[in-house]
Design a protein around this motif. Structure first.
Motif, PDB file in Angstrom:
ATOM      1  N   PHE A  42       0.803  -1.217   0.000  1.00  0.00           N
ATOM      2  CA  PHE A  42       0.000   0.000   0.000  1.00  0.00           C
ATOM      3  C   PHE A  42       0.843   1.277   0.000  1.00  0.00           C
ATOM      4  O   PHE A  42       0.302   2.368  -0.169  1.00  0.00           O
ATOM      5  N   LYS A  43       2.127   1.160   0.223  1.00  0.00           N
ATOM      6  CA  LYS A  43       2.999   2.325   0.285  1.00  0.00           C
ATOM      7  C   LYS A  43       2.813   3.186  -0.961  1.00  0.00           C
ATOM      8  O   LYS A  43       2.852   2.680  -2.084  1.00  0.00           O
ATOM      9  N   SER A  44       2.564   4.458  -0.767  1.00  0.00           N
ATOM     10  CA  SER A  44       2.349   5.445  -1.844  1.00  0.00           C
ATOM     11  C   SER A  44       1.030   5.266  -2.585  1.00  0.00           C
ATOM     12  O   SER A  44       0.756   5.962  -3.561  1.00  0.00           O
ATOM     13  N   LYS A  92      -6.431   4.710   4.622  1.00  0.00           N
ATOM     14  CA  LYS A  92      -6.596   4.462   3.190  1.00  0.00           C
ATOM     15  C   LYS A  92      -8.078   4.528   2.804  1.00  0.00           C
ATOM     16  O   LYS A  92      -8.964   4.258   3.624  1.00  0.00           O
ATOM     17  N   ASP A  93      -8.317   4.863   1.555  1.00  0.00           N
ATOM     18  CA  ASP A  93      -9.673   4.783   1.007  1.00  0.00           C
ATOM     19  C   ASP A  93      -9.862   3.366   0.463  1.00  0.00           C
ATOM     20  O   ASP A  93      -9.253   2.999  -0.552  1.00  0.00           O
ATOM     21  N   LEU A  94     -10.672   2.588   1.143  1.00  0.00           N
ATOM     22  CA  LEU A  94     -10.877   1.184   0.788  1.00  0.00           C
ATOM     23  C   LEU A  94     -12.250   0.989   0.154  1.00  0.00           C
ATOM     24  O   LEU A  94     -13.266   1.416   0.715  1.00  0.00           O
ATOM     25  N   GLU A 120      -6.100   2.811  -7.223  1.00  0.00           N
ATOM     26  CA  GLU A 120      -4.707   2.789  -7.684  1.00  0.00           C
ATOM     27  C   GLU A 120      -4.109   1.385  -7.635  1.00  0.00           C
ATOM     28  O   GLU A 120      -3.065   1.128  -8.239  1.00  0.00           O
ATOM     29  N   ALA A 121      -4.739   0.516  -6.894  1.00  0.00           N
ATOM     30  CA  ALA A 121      -4.266  -0.864  -6.760  1.00  0.00           C
ATOM     31  C   ALA A 121      -5.442  -1.715  -6.314  1.00  0.00           C
ATOM     32  O   ALA A 121      -6.481  -1.201  -5.885  1.00  0.00           O
TER      33      ALA A 121
END
Length: 360
Positions: free
Chosen positions: A27-29, A58-60, A88-89
Motif C-alpha cells: 500500500f505504500k504510496s 486508506k480509502d478502501l 490505484e491498486a
C-alpha cells in the motif's frame, strides 16, 4: 538432458509472512485501494475487518460480488467498480474465482472495452497493480496470469490472460484456509494436483517445471492420503504446493483433462476440483494406454505414499463419472474438450472413441 527453455515468474511471493507487513509494503504510496472478493471469505476470515481497522488512513472500496466461476459480465462490472472509484491498486482475496476475477478486473479498470475485443487486443493500457491472497489451495492463480472466465451464453470457459496480468505480489497465509470445510480443501487440492500432473506430462514441460510439478504432487498426495487415514491436513504445505503448481501451468498450460473438467462444471455444476478428481483415474489410464512415459513417475509417487487414486476419489467424493453423465452426453463433452486449446498440450493424439471407451 537439458534442452532450450524459457522461465518467467515475476510474482513477488511471501510465504507465511504477517499480512500486515505485506500489505503495508504494497500500500505504500497508494491511497485508494479496491478489494475484489466473494461475499463469504472476506468476512469469515476477518480480512475485511482487519483492513478497516489497520488501514483507516486508506480509502478502501470493497467489491464482494465475485461469483463462483465468474462470468464475463461479472469481471467487467468489477473492472468498472475499480475504474469508477479511481483505485490505484487492487487486492484479490479468496479462492481461484476471486483471484481470477481480480486479475481480469485490474485490466478492465484501465480499459473500457468489450471482453473479447480486449482479450484479442495487443495494444492496451496496463492493469493496475494487484496483490493476490488465496483462501483455498487449488488454483495457484496467484502465481500466473490466467483468468478463467465463464461465457454463460456459450456455456464455455475462456482464459482471459495478458502478458502483464500476473499479480505484482502474492501472499500465502494458511490461517485464511481454516474456515473451509475439509471437502472443499480436498477438492481444491485435487485441482492443484491436476495442474501439477498435467503440467508434468504437457508437451510444453521443461526440467524446471518438472521439478516443481513433482514436488507439488508429492505434497498433495501425502496430505490426501493422511485425510483418508484420518490424520490432519497440513494447510501450509497444501497452499505452498498449489502455488508451485500455479507456476508450472504458467509455463506448460493444462491438457485435455482440464477441458473435460470444464464441461462437467459448465453443464453439471460440479466443483472444478471435484470434476477433475473424478476424471483423474481414468485419464491416468488413458495416458498409460497411449504410452506416456512420465506416468511411471506419478505411479512411483502413489506407491511411495501407499495411495490408490481411484479408491481415494471414491472414498472422498462418493461418485464416478458414469453417475454424472451418460455416454451420449459424454460424446458432447469429449468433442467440446478436443476443441479447447488445452488439448493441444496433451502428449498424445486424442481420439473421441478412445477417450470415450476409457472414461467408462
Amino acid at each position: 538432458m537439458l534442452t532450450n527453455f524459457y522461465i518467467y515468474s515475476p510474482v513477488k511471493l511471501y510465504v507465511e509472512v504477517d499480512p500486515k507487513e505485506v500489505l503495508l509494503n504494497f500500500f505504500k504510496s497508494k491511497n485508494c485501494i479496491g478489494v475484489i472478493s466473494g461475499k463469504n471469505a472476506v468476512l469469515k476470515t476477518g480480512f475485511k475487518e482487519f483492513l478497516l481497522t489497520e488501514f483507516r488512513d486508506k480509502d478502501l472500496y470493497f467489491f464482494d460480488e465475485v461469483e463462483e466461476n465468474p462470468s464475463i459480465n461479472n469481471v467487467i462490472k468489477a473492472g468498472r467498480f475499480l475504474r469508477d472509484n479511481r483505485c490505484e491498486a487492487v487486492v484479490a482475496f479468496g479462492g481461484g474465482s476471486a483471484i481470477d476475477a481480480g486479475k481480469a478486473a485490474a485490466v478492465f479498470a484501465e480499459n473500457n472495452l468489450p471482453f473479447y475485443e480486449l482479450l484479442s487486443k495487443e495494444d492496451y493500457n496496463k492493469p493496475i497493480p494487484l496483490l493476490a491472497i488465496p483462501t483455498t489451495c487449488g488454483t495457484g492463480s496467484e502465481m500466473n496470469n490466467y483468468s478463467i472466465i465463464t461465457d454463460i451464453e456459450k456455456a464455455d470457459k475462456v482464459n482471459f490472460n495478458k502478458p502483464d496480468s500476473y499479480p505484482e505480489v502474492a501472499l500465502l497465509w494458511s490461517d485464511y484456509l481454516k474456515t473451509l470445510d475439509e471437502r472443499i480443501i480436498i477438492a481444491t487440492a485435487f485441482d492443484a494436483f491436476t495442474h501439477a500432473f498435467e503440467g508434468y506430462i504437457s508437451i510444453a514441460s521443461n526440467p524446471f517445471t518438472d521439478i516443481l510439478a513433482i514436488e507439488a504432487m508429492e505434497i498433495i498426495v501425502r496430505n490426501i492420503k493422511e485425510v483418508i487415514d484420518k490424520a490432519t491436513l497440513d494447510l501450509k504445505e497444501l497452499l505452498f504446493a498449489s502455488s508451485l503448481a500455479g507456476i508450472v501451468i504458467a509455463h506448460t498450460g493444462t491438457t485435455l483433462l482440464h477441458a473435460l473438467g470444464y464441461y462437467l462444471t459448465n453443464h453439471y455444476k460440479i466443483h472444478h476440483g471435484e470434476a477433475n478428481a473424478i476424471l483423474l483415474p481414468s485419464f491416468i489410464d488413458i495416458c498409460k494406454g497411449k504410452g506416456v512415459g512420465k506416468v511411471t513417475k506419478i505411479e512411483e509417487i502413489f506407491k511411495k505414499n501407499r495411495f490408490n487414486v481411484s479408491q481415494a476419489v471414491k472414498e472422498i467424493f462418493h461418485v464416478k463419472i458414469y453417475d454424472i453423465i451418460d455416454k451420449n452426453n459424454a460424446v458432447k463433452m469429449i468433442d467440446y474438450a478436443l476443441n479447447k486449446p488445452n488439448s493441444k498440450k496433451t502428449p498424445f493424439i486424442a481420439r473421441q472413441d478412445y477417450i470415450l471407451n476409457n472414461l467408462f
